[in-house]
Design a protein around this motif. Structure first.
Motif, PDB file in Angstrom:
ATOM      1  N   ASP A   4       0.802  -1.224   0.000  1.00 31.98           N
ATOM      2  CA  ASP A   4       0.000   0.000   0.000  1.00 31.98           C
ATOM      3  C   ASP A   4       0.838   1.280   0.000  1.00 31.98           C
ATOM      4  O   ASP A   4       0.293   2.381   0.052  1.00 31.98           O
ATOM      5  CB  ASP A   4      -1.014   0.001   1.144  1.00 31.98           C
ATOM      6  CG  ASP A   4      -0.384  -0.009   2.520  1.00 31.98           C
ATOM      7  OD1 ASP A   4       0.864   0.112   2.652  1.00 31.98           O
ATOM      8  OD2 ASP A   4      -1.143  -0.139   3.509  1.00 31.98           O
ATOM      9  N   ALA A   5       2.165   1.126  -0.091  1.00 30.49           N
ATOM     10  CA  ALA A   5       3.055   2.294  -0.196  1.00 30.49           C
ATOM     11  C   ALA A   5       3.904   2.200  -1.465  1.00 30.49           C
ATOM     12  O   ALA A   5       5.018   2.717  -1.515  1.00 30.49           O
ATOM     13  CB  ALA A   5       3.937   2.391   1.046  1.00 30.49           C
ATOM     14  N   ASP A   6       3.384   1.546  -2.489  1.00 30.90           N
ATOM     15  CA  ASP A   6       4.114   1.340  -3.739  1.00 30.90           C
ATOM     16  C   ASP A   6       4.242   2.668  -4.491  1.00 30.90           C
ATOM     17  O   ASP A   6       3.239   3.238  -4.917  1.00 30.90           O
ATOM     18  CB  ASP A   6       3.379   0.312  -4.597  1.00 30.90           C
ATOM     19  CG  ASP A   6       4.141  -0.120  -5.829  1.00 30.90           C
ATOM     20  OD1 ASP A   6       4.961   0.677  -6.347  1.00 30.90           O
ATOM     21  OD2 ASP A   6       3.914  -1.247  -6.285  1.00 30.90           O
ATOM     22  N   PRO A   7       5.482   3.162  -4.679  1.00 34.59           N
ATOM     23  CA  PRO A   7       5.660   4.428  -5.384  1.00 34.59           C
ATOM     24  C   PRO A   7       5.715   4.278  -6.903  1.00 34.59           C
ATOM     25  O   PRO A   7       5.663   5.268  -7.629  1.00 34.59           O
ATOM     26  CB  PRO A   7       7.011   4.923  -4.857  1.00 34.59           C
ATOM     27  CG  PRO A   7       7.773   3.664  -4.595  1.00 34.59           C
ATOM     28  CD  PRO A   7       6.749   2.663  -4.128  1.00 34.59           C
ATOM     29  N   THR A   8       5.801   3.050  -7.393  1.00 29.03           N
ATOM     30  CA  THR A   8       5.950   2.797  -8.822  1.00 29.03           C
ATOM     31  C   THR A   8       4.608   2.521  -9.492  1.00 29.03           C
ATOM     32  O   THR A   8       4.256   3.131 -10.502  1.00 29.03           O
ATOM     33  CB  THR A   8       6.915   1.610  -9.059  1.00 29.03           C
ATOM     34  OG1 THR A   8       8.136   1.875  -8.374  1.00 29.03           O
ATOM     35  CG2 THR A   8       7.178   1.399 -10.535  1.00 29.03           C
TER      36      THR A   8
END
Length: 145
Positions: free
Chosen positions: A82-86
């Protein structure tokens, strides 16, 4: 891979010799993949892959997993941090919603604080167990018991 699994053997884009053979995609294992490719047109990797088609939204929809879902879509296991920057987490949320709306069996595992595949060993182990359970439920993976 998500696109390939959802296109299956009916792909108008696949000229491989096996596309006319008798096979079925039994399940798709989705590890934090884009679901709506229209949202990724600015990514250089997608621009390179699509070439001249990069600005053709109708074409992009034909290869975009979210727009390929129907009642015949293979069962899908999804895992996403839930913190995927891509690839934003919302991509998998939309995918799960569309799969459920079409009546397709799916399982969605959220990795709290997970980046783009940077999961702790705990979540790698959980993912392995999830996948075994999911494939067992589909009668694809036979239990050792």
């Amino acid at each position: 891979a998500l696109t390939a699994g959802y296109l299956g053997k009916t792909s108008p884009y696949d000229k491989c010799s096996f596309t006319g053979s008798d096979f079925t995609v039994a399940a798709v294992l989705d590890n934090y993949a884009p679901a709506d490719l229209l949202k990724f047109k600015h990514y250089s990797s997608l621009r390179n892959w699509l070439g001249a088609q990069v600005d053709n939204d109708e074409f992009i929809k034909t290869i975009s997993p979210l727009h390929l879902i129907n009642e015949k879509t293979p069962p899908t296991y999804i895992i996403h941090g839930d913190a995927d920057p891509t690839v934003g987490y919302e991509q998998s949320v939309m995918l799960e919603e569309a799969l459920k709306a079409a009546g397709v069996k799916c399982f969605f595992r959220t990795v709290p604080g997970g980046k783009h595949g940077s999961f702790s060993q705990k979540y790698k182990d959980i993912m392995e167990d999830d996948i075994k359970q999911f494939l067992s439920e589909l009668d694809i993976l036979k239990s050792d018991n």
